[in-house]
Design an enzyme around this catalytic site. Structure first.
Site, short mmCIF file in Angstrom:
data_model
loop_
_atom_site.label_atom_id
_atom_site.label_comp_id
_atom_site.label_asym_id
_atom_site.label_seq_id
_atom_site.Cartn_x
_atom_site.Cartn_y
_atom_site.Cartn_z
N PRO A 89 0.77 -0.71 0.26
CA PRO A 89 0.06 0.24 -0.30
C PRO A 89 1.00 1.40 -0.36
O PRO A 89 0.20 2.15 -0.71
CB PRO A 89 -0.89 -0.28 1.12
CG PRO A 89 -0.67 -1.20 2.31
CD PRO A 89 0.63 -2.05 1.24
N GLU A 116 2.38 -7.44 8.97
CA GLU A 116 1.65 -6.29 8.84
C GLU A 116 3.10 -6.31 7.48
O GLU A 116 2.77 -4.49 7.39
CB GLU A 116 2.85 -6.25 9.89
CG GLU A 116 1.83 -5.81 11.36
CD GLU A 116 0.03 -5.21 10.53
OE1 GLU A 116 0.65 -3.77 10.11
OE2 GLU A 116 -1.20 -6.05 11.38
N ARG A 153 -5.04 -8.89 -20.81
CA ARG A 153 -6.44 -7.88 -21.50
C ARG A 153 -6.04 -7.18 -22.18
O ARG A 153 -6.42 -7.18 -23.22
CB ARG A 153 -7.31 -7.70 -20.72
CG ARG A 153 -7.05 -6.52 -19.96
CD ARG A 153 -8.14 -6.39 -19.53
NE ARG A 153 -9.72 -5.71 -20.07
CZ ARG A 153 -9.81 -4.78 -20.67
NH1 ARG A 153 -8.68 -4.29 -20.71
NH2 ARG A 153 -10.90 -4.75 -21.37
N ASP A 168 -11.26 0.61 -24.83
CA ASP A 168 -11.68 1.16 -23.41
C ASP A 168 -11.38 2.32 -22.22
O ASP A 168 -11.07 3.13 -23.11
CB ASP A 168 -10.33 0.20 -22.21
CG ASP A 168 -10.88 -1.44 -22.23
OD1 ASP A 168 -12.03 -1.62 -22.63
OD2 ASP A 168 -9.98 -1.81 -21.68
N1 ADE Z 1 -1.45 -5.29 0.23
C1 ADE Z 1 -1.93 -4.54 1.40
N2 ADE Z 1 -2.38 -3.76 0.78
C2 ADE Z 1 -2.19 -3.23 -0.94
C3 ADE Z 1 -2.85 -2.63 -1.80
N3 ADE Z 1 -3.41 -1.69 -1.30
N4 ADE Z 1 -1.90 -2.26 -2.56
C4 ADE Z 1 -0.97 -3.46 -3.22
N5 ADE Z 1 -0.79 -4.31 -1.70
C5 ADE Z 1 -1.33 -4.00 -0.90
#
Ligand code: ADE
Length: 223
Positions: A89, A116, A153, A168
């Site tokens: 993230p 985590e 794709r 698209d």
């Molecule tokens: N792992 C946990 N959350 C994630 C996200 N939002 N994007 C990519 N990998 C992740």
């Protein structure tokens, strides 16, 4: 042929999404090859431990560097020109442009974490950190599957109609797709826009362009 390697603790996660619809067609047709590498196979101790508690305290577990880095090395050994992407993230956001760039690369290694997150030192062994969006998933696997799907794709010959990928949403920078309708002509009192039934292709094209523009403005918050 596009090659993807997935480094994961849960290779079974990918079985179902890769065995239906477009990804299945792409694999069966020899347009893409996907290999999973089990990170746990690279754990050095007899319990095959892949995570440990964080230095400094705090909740959850952190993925250990030794097995993850050994799995990355295996992936690079199998395909020295691969591009290793850590799903996290805190990475940069995945976009359609990034998907197109991966298609050109022809080879991708997707590193999925659980718990985590990764020991920070693992970042030195990857080429890129990528996020699906500003929310936290329970692991990188769903993110890796989305990336793979978006890439597959776009590969030549994968979609039924070659124009589909070109038309698209996002094929043009920031421009969303127009609304689509199919039979019936009236559904619960909602009519298909008359222009689409007119047979006037120039007028239909113009209407679609206007719809795309309005929708793109609306959803980008500019309207
Ligand atoms: N792992 C946990 N959350 C994630 C996200 N939002 N994007 C990519 N990998 C992740």
């Amino acid at each position: 042929m596009f090659y993807a390697q997935i480094l994961t603790l849960f290779p079974e996660f990918f079985t179902s999404p890769l065995s239906c619809s477009i990804p299945k067609r792409a694999i069966d047709g020899g347009m893409v090859s996907v290999d999973c590498i089990q990170i746990r196979d690279f754990a050095l101790d007899k319990h095959h431990k892949v995570d440990d508690s964080p230095y400094g305290g705090g909740p959850g577990m952190v993925m250990k560097p030794e097995p993850v880095v050994a799995a990355i090395r295996e992936a690079r050994q199998r395909h020295p020109d691969t591009h290793v992407v850590m799903l996290t993230p805190s990475g940069t956001h995945f976009t359609q442009d990034r998907a197109l760039e991966y298609v050109d690369r022809g080879h991708l290694t997707l590193l999925c974490g659980r718990y985590e997150g990764f020991d920070e030192r693992i970042c030195d062994y990857v080429d890129e950190q990528l996020s699906l969006g500003d929310y936290v998933l329970s692991g990188g696997e769903p993110a890796a599957m989305c990336v793979l799907d978006a890439v597959v794709r776009l590969l030549p010959g994968v979609l039924g109609s070659p124009e589909s990928a070109v038309l698209d949403s996002f094929s043009e920078e920031g421009i969303l797709d127009w609304p689509h309708y199919t039979r019936p002509e009236v559904f619960e009192g909602k009519r298909v826009p008359g222009i689409l039934l007119s047979g006037d292709h120039a007028a239909i094209d113009a209407w679609r362009r206007v719809q795309s523009g309005e929708r793109s403005m609306e959803r980008s918050g500019k309207k």
